[in-house]
Design a protein around this motif. Structure first.
Motif, PDB file in Angstrom:
ATOM      1  N   VAL A  99       3.021  17.840 -28.947  1.00  0.00           N
ATOM      2  CA  VAL A  99       3.668  16.858 -29.825  1.00  0.00           C
ATOM      3  C   VAL A  99       5.157  16.804 -29.531  1.00  0.00           C
ATOM      4  O   VAL A  99       5.747  15.716 -29.405  1.00  0.00           O
ATOM      5  N   ARG A 100       5.772  17.963 -29.410  1.00  0.00           N
ATOM      6  CA  ARG A 100       7.214  18.005 -29.177  1.00  0.00           C
ATOM      7  C   ARG A 100       7.595  17.348 -27.860  1.00  0.00           C
ATOM      8  O   ARG A 100       8.679  16.789 -27.724  1.00  0.00           O
ATOM      9  N   ASP A 101       6.697  17.409 -26.874  1.00  0.00           N
ATOM     10  CA  ASP A 101       6.992  16.808 -25.574  1.00  0.00           C
ATOM     11  C   ASP A 101       7.333  15.328 -25.692  1.00  0.00           C
ATOM     12  O   ASP A 101       8.216  14.832 -24.986  1.00  0.00           O
ATOM     13  N   PHE A 102       6.629  14.618 -26.580  1.00  0.00           N
ATOM     14  CA  PHE A 102       6.951  13.195 -26.716  1.00  0.00           C
ATOM     15  C   PHE A 102       7.791  12.895 -27.952  1.00  0.00           C
ATOM     16  O   PHE A 102       8.594  11.980 -27.951  1.00  0.00           O
ATOM     17  N   GLN A 103       7.641  13.707 -28.978  1.00  0.00           N
ATOM     18  CA  GLN A 103       8.354  13.408 -30.220  1.00  0.00           C
ATOM     19  C   GLN A 103       9.861  13.609 -30.090  1.00  0.00           C
ATOM     20  O   GLN A 103      10.655  12.872 -30.678  1.00  0.00           O
ATOM     21  N   LEU A 104      10.272  14.595 -29.294  1.00  0.00           N
ATOM     22  CA  LEU A 104      11.700  14.854 -29.147  1.00  0.00           C
ATOM     23  C   LEU A 104      12.435  13.700 -28.489  1.00  0.00           C
ATOM     24  O   LEU A 104      13.656  13.560 -28.642  1.00  0.00           O
ATOM     25  N   LYS A 105      11.720  12.866 -27.762  1.00  0.00           N
ATOM     26  CA  LYS A 105      12.382  11.725 -27.132  1.00  0.00           C
ATOM     27  C   LYS A 105      12.909  10.729 -28.159  1.00  0.00           C
ATOM     28  O   LYS A 105      13.862  10.002 -27.890  1.00  0.00           O
ATOM     29  N   PHE A 106      12.296  10.710 -29.331  1.00  0.00           N
ATOM     30  CA  PHE A 106      12.789   9.839 -30.394  1.00  0.00           C
ATOM     31  C   PHE A 106      14.201  10.237 -30.828  1.00  0.00           C
ATOM     32  O   PHE A 106      14.949   9.398 -31.345  1.00  0.00           O
ATOM     33  N   LEU A 107      14.553  11.500 -30.632  1.00  0.00           N
ATOM     34  CA  LEU A 107      15.847  11.987 -31.107  1.00  0.00           C
ATOM     35  C   LEU A 107      17.009  11.338 -30.372  1.00  0.00           C
ATOM     36  O   LEU A 107      18.118  11.271 -30.893  1.00  0.00           O
ATOM     37  N   GLY A 108      16.761  10.865 -29.156  1.00  0.00           N
ATOM     38  CA  GLY A 108      17.834  10.269 -28.379  1.00  0.00           C
ATOM     39  C   GLY A 108      18.143   8.829 -28.738  1.00  0.00           C
ATOM     40  O   GLY A 108      19.183   8.297 -28.323  1.00  0.00           O
ATOM     41  N   ILE A 109      17.288   8.203 -29.510  1.00  0.00           N
ATOM     42  CA  ILE A 109      17.445   6.768 -29.787  1.00  0.00           C
ATOM     43  C   ILE A 109      18.786   6.431 -30.451  1.00  0.00           C
ATOM     44  O   ILE A 109      19.464   5.487 -30.030  1.00  0.00           O
ATOM     45  N   PRO A 110      19.236   7.169 -31.475  1.00  0.00           N
ATOM     46  CA  PRO A 110      20.513   6.802 -32.112  1.00  0.00           C
ATOM     47  C   PRO A 110      21.718   6.904 -31.188  1.00  0.00           C
ATOM     48  O   PRO A 110      22.776   6.342 -31.483  1.00  0.00           O
ATOM     49  N   PHE A 111      21.574   7.621 -30.078  1.00  0.00           N
ATOM     50  CA  PHE A 111      22.721   7.849 -29.188  1.00  0.00           C
ATOM     51  C   PHE A 111      22.732   6.909 -27.989  1.00  0.00           C
ATOM     52  O   PHE A 111      23.573   7.042 -27.104  1.00  0.00           O
ATOM     53  N   GLN A 112      21.826   5.939 -27.995  1.00  0.00           N
ATOM     54  CA  GLN A 112      21.782   4.932 -26.938  1.00  0.00           C
ATOM     55  C   GLN A 112      22.529   3.686 -27.394  1.00  0.00           C
ATOM     56  O   GLN A 112      22.305   3.188 -28.497  1.00  0.00           O
ATOM     57  N   SER A 113      23.418   3.173 -26.550  1.00  0.00           N
ATOM     58  CA  SER A 113      24.086   1.914 -26.897  1.00  0.00           C
ATOM     59  C   SER A 113      23.074   0.781 -26.965  1.00  0.00           C
ATOM     60  O   SER A 113      23.182  -0.128 -27.788  1.00  0.00           O
ATOM     61  N   ASP A 114      22.062   0.837 -26.120  1.00  0.00           N
ATOM     62  CA  ASP A 114      20.939  -0.088 -26.160  1.00  0.00           C
ATOM     63  C   ASP A 114      19.676   0.736 -25.931  1.00  0.00           C
ATOM     64  O   ASP A 114      19.414   1.181 -24.804  1.00  0.00           O
TER      65      ASP A 114
END
Length: 220
Positions: A99-114
């Motif tokens: 689960v963590r393998d894919f779920q942690l990728k959501f954490l980067g969304i707020p730090f993307q300009s797009d």
């Protein structure tokens, strides 16, 4: 009577959110301290509270714990969310790590300009790889749980991840009926329902959250 647990982290999801979900599922009440300035973080480091100089920090049962995986496994053992024997514990670890393998990728969304490219990667590559596996495990288990016949850490982390999937891709889970059933059943678990209603689940990260994290970590 022991003191209430306390989680020190940012006022946002990040690596603290799974710890919040685990505490909630375990029925462990906890307070929170939100980092807003670089000085707060430096004070924790100077006091020796952060073994590896980073947050989250969980104060529980007289310990000052760092490393989110260690925190979640401790909570799981404490609350009997770690299987009935070593083999079940190993499978819970394996499925939780998946689960963590894919779920942690959501954490980067707020730090993307797009975030379009990252969201596309998650939707088109990561979720089609992982979700069918968990859907089939639930179908084969026959108990409604990922491992054995009772709630475990793996269930809690999958539930948290599925809520994020619903937020980002509202129609995606319609292709995974067992995951939908699982999500709804988990939301009705008494401790989890209480946690969700209690306001300690954090919203999607916004510009304020991103700027606060960057300020505290000295990235701006």
């Amino acid at each position: 009577m022991s003191e209430k647990a306390r989680l020190t982290y940012f006022n946002g999801r990040g690596r603290g959110e799974s710890i919040r979900f685990m505490l909630g599922a375990a029925g462990i009440e906890f307070d929170e301290v939100f980092l807003e300035t670089k000085e707060q973080l430096e004070e924790l480091r100077a006091r020796g509270d952060l073994l590896f100089l980073q947050v989250p920090l969980l104060e529980i049962d007289g310990m000052k714990m760092v490393q989110s995986g260690a925190m979640m496994r401790y909570i799981a053992r404490k609350a009997s969310l770690y299987g009935k024997d070593d083999k079940e514990s190993a499978r819970i670890d394996m499925l939780a790590d998946g689960v963590r393998d894919f779920q942690l990728k959501f954490l980067g969304i707020p730090f993307q300009s797009d975030p379009t490219e990252l969201l596309t990667l998650i939707r088109d590559k990561d979720l089609p790889r992982y979700l069918p596996i968990y859907d089939k495990i639930l179908q084969d288990s026959g108990t409604g749980f990922l491992v054995g016949g009772s709630l475990s850490m793996a269930d809690v982390l999958l539930f948290e991840a599925l809520l994020s999937v619903d937020e980002m891709f509202p129609d995606l889970l319609k292709d995974y009926p067992k995951l939908q059933e699982f999500r709804d059943r988990m939301a009705a678990q008494p401790n989890i329902a209480k946690f969700l209603a209690g306001g300690q689940r954090k919203p999607l990260g916004d510009a304020v959250y991103r700027d606060t994290v960057d300020t505290v970590l000295g990235r701006k």
